[in-house]
Every structure is written in C-alpha cells, then in structure tokens.
Design an enzyme around this catalytic site. Structure first.
Site, PDB file in Angstrom:
ATOM      1  N   HIS A  58       0.817  -1.209   0.000  1.00  0.00           N
ATOM      2  CA  HIS A  58       0.000   0.000   0.000  1.00  0.00           C
ATOM      3  C   HIS A  58       0.852   1.261   0.000  1.00  0.00           C
ATOM      4  O   HIS A  58       0.372   2.329   0.343  1.00  0.00           O
ATOM      5  CB  HIS A  58      -0.920   0.004   1.217  1.00  0.00           C
ATOM      6  CG  HIS A  58      -1.775  -1.203   1.339  1.00  0.00           C
ATOM      7  ND1 HIS A  58      -2.582  -1.632   0.308  1.00  0.00           N
ATOM      8  CD2 HIS A  58      -1.935  -2.098   2.350  1.00  0.00           C
ATOM      9  CE1 HIS A  58      -3.217  -2.726   0.688  1.00  0.00           C
ATOM     10  NE2 HIS A  58      -2.839  -3.041   1.914  1.00  0.00           N
ATOM     11  N   HIS A 220      -6.647  -4.673  -1.895  1.00  0.00           N
ATOM     12  CA  HIS A 220      -5.870  -5.903  -1.832  1.00  0.00           C
ATOM     13  C   HIS A 220      -5.949  -6.712  -3.123  1.00  0.00           C
ATOM     14  O   HIS A 220      -5.817  -7.933  -3.108  1.00  0.00           O
ATOM     15  CB  HIS A 220      -6.333  -6.757  -0.642  1.00  0.00           C
ATOM     16  CG  HIS A 220      -6.055  -6.127   0.672  1.00  0.00           C
ATOM     17  ND1 HIS A 220      -7.051  -5.630   1.490  1.00  0.00           N
ATOM     18  CD2 HIS A 220      -4.887  -5.865   1.303  1.00  0.00           C
ATOM     19  CE1 HIS A 220      -6.508  -5.106   2.573  1.00  0.00           C
ATOM     20  NE2 HIS A 220      -5.201  -5.238   2.489  1.00  0.00           N
ATOM     21  N   GLY A 392       3.747   8.598 -30.529  1.00  0.00           N
ATOM     22  CA  GLY A 392       2.360   8.273 -30.814  1.00  0.00           C
ATOM     23  C   GLY A 392       1.385   9.429 -30.785  1.00  0.00           C
ATOM     24  O   GLY A 392       0.178   9.211 -30.824  1.00  0.00           O
ATOM     25  N   SER A 435       5.418  19.372 -34.316  1.00  0.00           N
ATOM     26  CA  SER A 435       4.639  19.627 -35.533  1.00  0.00           C
ATOM     27  C   SER A 435       4.121  21.052 -35.583  1.00  0.00           C
ATOM     28  O   SER A 435       4.133  21.690 -36.645  1.00  0.00           O
ATOM     29  CB  SER A 435       3.466  18.643 -35.612  1.00  0.00           C
ATOM     30  OG  SER A 435       3.929  17.322 -35.744  1.00  0.00           O
ATOM     31  N   GLY A 475      14.483  22.968 -37.979  1.00  0.00           N
ATOM     32  CA  GLY A 475      14.797  21.667 -37.406  1.00  0.00           C
ATOM     33  C   GLY A 475      16.222  21.217 -37.608  1.00  0.00           C
ATOM     34  O   GLY A 475      16.658  20.235 -36.996  1.00  0.00           O
ATOM     35  N   THR A 483      12.367  12.280 -42.029  1.00  0.00           N
ATOM     36  CA  THR A 483      11.435  13.222 -41.417  1.00  0.00           C
ATOM     37  C   THR A 483      10.461  13.701 -42.476  1.00  0.00           C
ATOM     38  O   THR A 483      10.502  13.254 -43.636  1.00  0.00           O
ATOM     39  CB  THR A 483      12.173  14.445 -40.828  1.00  0.00           C
ATOM     40  OG1 THR A 483      12.708  15.222 -41.911  1.00  0.00           O
ATOM     41  CG2 THR A 483      13.302  14.023 -39.893  1.00  0.00           C
ATOM     42  N   ASP A 545       7.786   7.165 -42.125  1.00  0.00           N
ATOM     43  CA  ASP A 545       7.748   8.272 -41.191  1.00  0.00           C
ATOM     44  C   ASP A 545       6.365   8.916 -41.222  1.00  0.00           C
ATOM     45  O   ASP A 545       5.863   9.296 -42.281  1.00  0.00           O
ATOM     46  CB  ASP A 545       8.805   9.312 -41.541  1.00  0.00           C
ATOM     47  CG  ASP A 545       8.746  10.510 -40.614  1.00  0.00           C
ATOM     48  OD1 ASP A 545       9.121  10.358 -39.441  1.00  0.00           O
ATOM     49  OD2 ASP A 545       8.291  11.581 -41.077  1.00  0.00           O
TER      50      ASP A 545
END
Length: 564
Positions: A58, A220, A392, A435, A475, A483, A545
């Site tokens: 716990h 539990h 993601g 982005s 970038g 990319t 990509d």
C-alpha cells in the site's frame, strides 16, 4: 511478470530498508518490519503514540506517514497480509510512554485480530491503549453493515487528525475521540481499471475486458462490488461522489476535504483530471472544499485506478489537518488555488474586415479544408505510424490542427497571404510538440513571400519552396534524415518543375503530391537521424515516417480539390 525485486520472500524488508535510508527522521526496529520515529523524546515526556499498519503493498502507507505530527510507528506485514501480533506489540513497546498509544486499524479481520491482541497484551503490561477502526468504503453500503466495511484511503486522513492531536499533548482519551469522529465522518470509494500483480503470485488476481472496470474495490487486488463498462472520467467521478455524499450525508453548504488517491499504476495526469472534475462537481453541488490532496497515498501495488475520499470538517478538525508534520509521504498543505485561470493577454490579431470571398479564395478555402479533413480521417493511421517509431501523438496533434483550421472565421480567408498566416497561427496554438512550430514556421514564411492578390503557379511554387526551407532551417535537418522533409523537398522540386513547364496550379500540386508520396514511401528504408525515431536506429526500418506520410496526405487533398 516483471518487477524490480530480488526475491518475493524479501520484498518487505528490502522495501523498508530503502525507504528508511531516505528518511533521516525514521529508523527500523531490528528483526521486525516496524518503522518508528527517530529520535524519540525521553520516555516520560512522550505524547500519545499513534501507530498504524497492515499488509504491505500500500506504499507509501504506512511507513511514509511516520514522522512528528502524524504516525509514531508503522507496522508492516507481508504483501496484503496483516502483521503479526508480536510485530505490533514490538512497535507499541518501542514508542509508547506513560501517555499510552492509539492504534489506527483498517477494518480487515487479520488487522483487527492482531492489533487487538497486541493492544490487550500491552494493556496487561501497564500501557494504556485505545483502538480506532476505519471502515470508510462506502461502496459496501448495500453489501455489509457499516461496522464491517473495509478501511481504504480515507485512513490516511484519520492518521493526520490523530497524529496532529497527539502532537499537541492531548490525553489518550481525547486523541481517540477525535480520531473516531474523523473515521465516522470520512467516506471513500474506488474504481479499478486494471488489476494488480502480487509478487509472490506472479499474475493478476482477476481479468478485465478492454472496456470493463471494477467499481467499489478494496486495496488488496480483489474485484469490486460490481463490474461495469469503461466510461469517461467525469461519469466515474459522479458515480463515486454520489455514493460518498449519500453515505456520509454531506449537504450543500457543508465543509469537507477531498483526497484523490491513485492505486499505484495511475499516472499523475489522470489523477489531476479526476481531481479537477471532483472539485468542479463538488462546487456545483454547493459543497465547500476546504483542502484537497492528489497523489498515490495508499496504493494496491501496481493497480490502475483511483479512489476518492471526502471527510467532513469544522474549524477544529481543519486545524489538525493543517498542522505541520515531518512525515515524508504527507502530500502538503492541500490548499486550493483561489485564481487558477488568468486571461491569456494575447495581442489581438489584425484581420481583414468581413467581405464576400472571391471565387478564387472560395476554392482556396475548400482545398485547405479538404486537406484538414484528410488529416482528421488519417488520425488512426498516423498515430499507429508515430507510435511505432515515436511517441504516438502525431495523429491527435494534426487532428487538433485541422480542427483549428476549420474554426477560422471568414475574415481569415481574405487573400492567400492572410489565410496562410491565420492557418500558421492557428496550428501553432493548437499543436504541441514539434509539428506545431514546423508547420507554423513554414506557413508564416510562405505568407511573407506572397502578395495580397492571387498567386501564379510559379509564385506559389516559390512560396512553397520558401516554406520547406524554413522548416529545414528550424529543425536543422535535410533529405535522408527520415522526417517530413523527405516528402517536402521532393514535393517542392516537383512543384517548381511543373510550374516552369507552364503547368496550372492544380497540375503543379498534383506533381508535388506524387513526389511527396514517393518520398514518404522511401522513408521506410531510411535509418532515422533526427527526432525520437533516431533513438531506435535500425529498429525503425520498415515503417514509414508519420510526418512524411501526413505531408503526402494533405498535398494530395489540396491537389484533388484545386485540380477540379
């Protein structure tokens, strides 16, 4: 099962050894899984000792709450197993003086038996001992009598009230009375999204479907009172609050404190969402929330889920909750932010006055909205691609950008340059991560290259090339890095070549889209050199990509509508 342990049989002493090593005001009793305040005051001058404990698993309860102003000692059993009577007795003997000891016990049979027997032995040896049992699980209101309910996360608030009262030097009877009243006025309910795994078992105690949750569970690893469908967080918060408020009789105009407790595997992000929803719903009900705490305070190993606890308060009880404590796991003052939201104070953007759109700008907007729609429809595919080689978030990010574009007012479409500027600013606000800045920079650079009137195919190609160069400059990348530039650079070249041959804007965009599609497909065979995908090296091979694929998608949508 994967756990960072040595041996399931030694997880408790191993855990306590590490915890106490990080807590200079604690010590562990030799040969016992008992953590005590250290140093203690001389025996004759010690205030009432407050002890609690139970099975391990716990954490940070219970050892995390050992410190001046809270628990004097915590007694740990094996995982989800009550500590022995001898261990509890050792804790009492180590910390209790003539003022006596208060034992705070969660309402489980093993804990009541072992703490109760230890208390009886200690009384026989001359130590005054009182017991307070916490049974705050309101989900059991239709299952068992109130006296037989489980003790769950609301126990931490009882620890705080009792520990603060003892620290002021109050006698045992008074400390016990205040703690019992607090235990009577607290209610809790939990939900489980995924089960936990006990180290010795090596597998989950029950199974849930992808869209199932357990409601009204204990701490539990057991199933809940009932199983139900997964719902949005606001609906689950409503379910928990309805049960708690109905049970403890908390009405409009009354005062309470709120505890949002993670069960071990729930990220702070989700607990913050739950906390915000609970505070909002309580305000809507007219309940005054004086303090609120959020965190993993009493867990069930690595279970995914949370519980809510509400405790009624008056000035006296609130002062005890506010009293200082040195317990390392106590989550702070709990004071709420009186002004959580400030105006953004952004300078208003200059937009052209409302005027009917020209046919050319109507087609321009239709093409851009088609590109936005293509990104929204591709969200699952882009998410999958990005998840295989990144974090993601690409699909959701670009879908937010698309929604921001669709929300632009008519005045934003007065001409190509103002429209590109408006799109760029909308995307930088709507899209986090990389982005947003990339697209905003490219669009703003392109807008500066265009005049106020309609652009020729050659002028459009020059502006597009300027946008691509801006993205590359920002970038620090180029072709071959795997990319979005691997779609943008070929597209810019193809668009310029088509325009130089006298192609229409639709034909130039179609050439650009085909080149972008070929460039995106080629990224599947490139070893990434920039971005999160670069951390994967050769493991990224075989996956296109996501950023390059997105470029190909919106370019194709632009070309299809413009070519019409």
């Amino acid at each position: 099962m994967k756990k960072l342990i040595n041996d399931p049989r030694t997880v408790v002493p191993d855990m306590l050894g590490g915890a106490v090593a990080l807590a200079p005001a604690q010590a562990r009793l030799a040969a016992e899984n008992v953590v005590v305040q250290h140093p203690l005051r001389p025996l004759e001058t010690r205030p009432v000792a407050v002890l609690s404990g139970g099975g391990s698993g716990h954490e940070p309860a219970h050892a995390g709450y050992v410190g001046t102003g809270m628990l004097t000692a915590a007694v740990a059993g094996d995982v989800f197993t009550s500590p022995s009577t001898d261990a509890v007795l050792a804790g009492i003997e180590a910390v209790a003086g003539p003022a006596g000891a208060l034992l705070i016990v969660k309402n489980y049979t093993g804990d009541r038996l072992n703490f109760g027997l230890a208390a009886e032995i200690a009384r026989g040896a001359g130590t005054p001992v009182e017991i307070v049992v916490v049974a705050d699980d309101v989900a059991l209101h239709e299952t068992v009598p109130k006296a037989r309910r489980r003790g769950i996360a609301g126990t931490v608030l009882v620890h705080k009230v009792a520990g603060a009262a003892a620290a002021t030097g109050l006698p045992l009877e008074t400390v016990a009375r205040l703690a019992r009243a607090a235990a009577q006025d607290v209610g809790s309910m939990g939900i489980g999204l995924e089960p936990c795994i006990v180290p010795a078992a090596g597998k989950a105690g029950f199974q849930l479907g992808d869209d199932e949750i357990e409601l009204g569970l204990g701490i539990h690893g057991e199933p809940g009172v009932r199983r139900g469908p997964m719902q949005p967080a606001d609906a689950l918060v409503t379910t928990m609050l309805d049960a708690i408020i109905g049970d403890i009789g908390l009405g409009a105009g009354e005062r309470c404190v709120l505890l949002v407790n993670g069960l071990g595997g729930t990220p702070p992000m989700e607990l913050d969402i739950v906390a915000g929803l609970a505070l909002g719903q309580l305000r809507a009900r007219g309940v005054a929330v004086e303090r609120a705490w959020r965190g993993t305070l009493l867990s069930a190993l690595d279970m995914r889920g949370c519980s809510l606890s509400l405790m009624k308060v008056d000035d006296e009880r609130l002062a005890l909750l506010d009293a200082p404590t040195a317990a390392p796991a106590w989550p702070g003052s709990g004071r709420l932010n009186p002004q959580p939201l400030l105006p953004a104070r952004l300078s208003p953007e200059r937009t052209a006055p409302d005027a009917p759109l020209t046919p050319a700008m109507q087609q321009f907007r239709a093409a851009v909205l088609a590109a936005a729609r293509a990104l929204e429809e591709a969200e699952p595919h882009l998410t999958e691609l990005d998840a295989r080689a990144g974090d993601g978030d690409l699909g959701a990010s670009l879908a937010r950008g698309a929604a921001a574009i669709r929300a632009l007012p008519d005045a934003a479409w007065s001409g190509p340059a103002p429209a590109l500027s408006a799109i760029g600013n909308a995307m930088r606000r709507a899209i986090g991560g990389s982005s947003g800045p990339f697209y905003a920079t490219g669009l703003l650079r392109a807008a500066r290259r265009l005049g106020d009137g309609a652009a020729t195919p050659k002028e459009a190609a020059i502006a597009f090339a300027a946008a691509v160069a801006a993205v590359a400059d920002l970038g620090g990348g180029g072709e071959g890095d795997r990319t979005m530039l691997d779609a943008l650079f070929p597209a810019a070249r193809a668009m310029a070549e088509s325009a130089a041959r006298g192609g229409t804007l639709g034909q130039s965009l179609a050439s650009a889209a085909s080149a972008a599609e070929q460039g995106a497909a080629a990224t599947a065979q490139m070893v990434p050199r920039l971005g999160r995908a670069s951390y994967l090296g050769q493991r990224a091979l075989g996956v296109e990509d996501g950023g390059a694929v997105a470029v190909a998608l919106w370019l194709r949508a632009l070309a299809d509508v413009t070519g019409e």
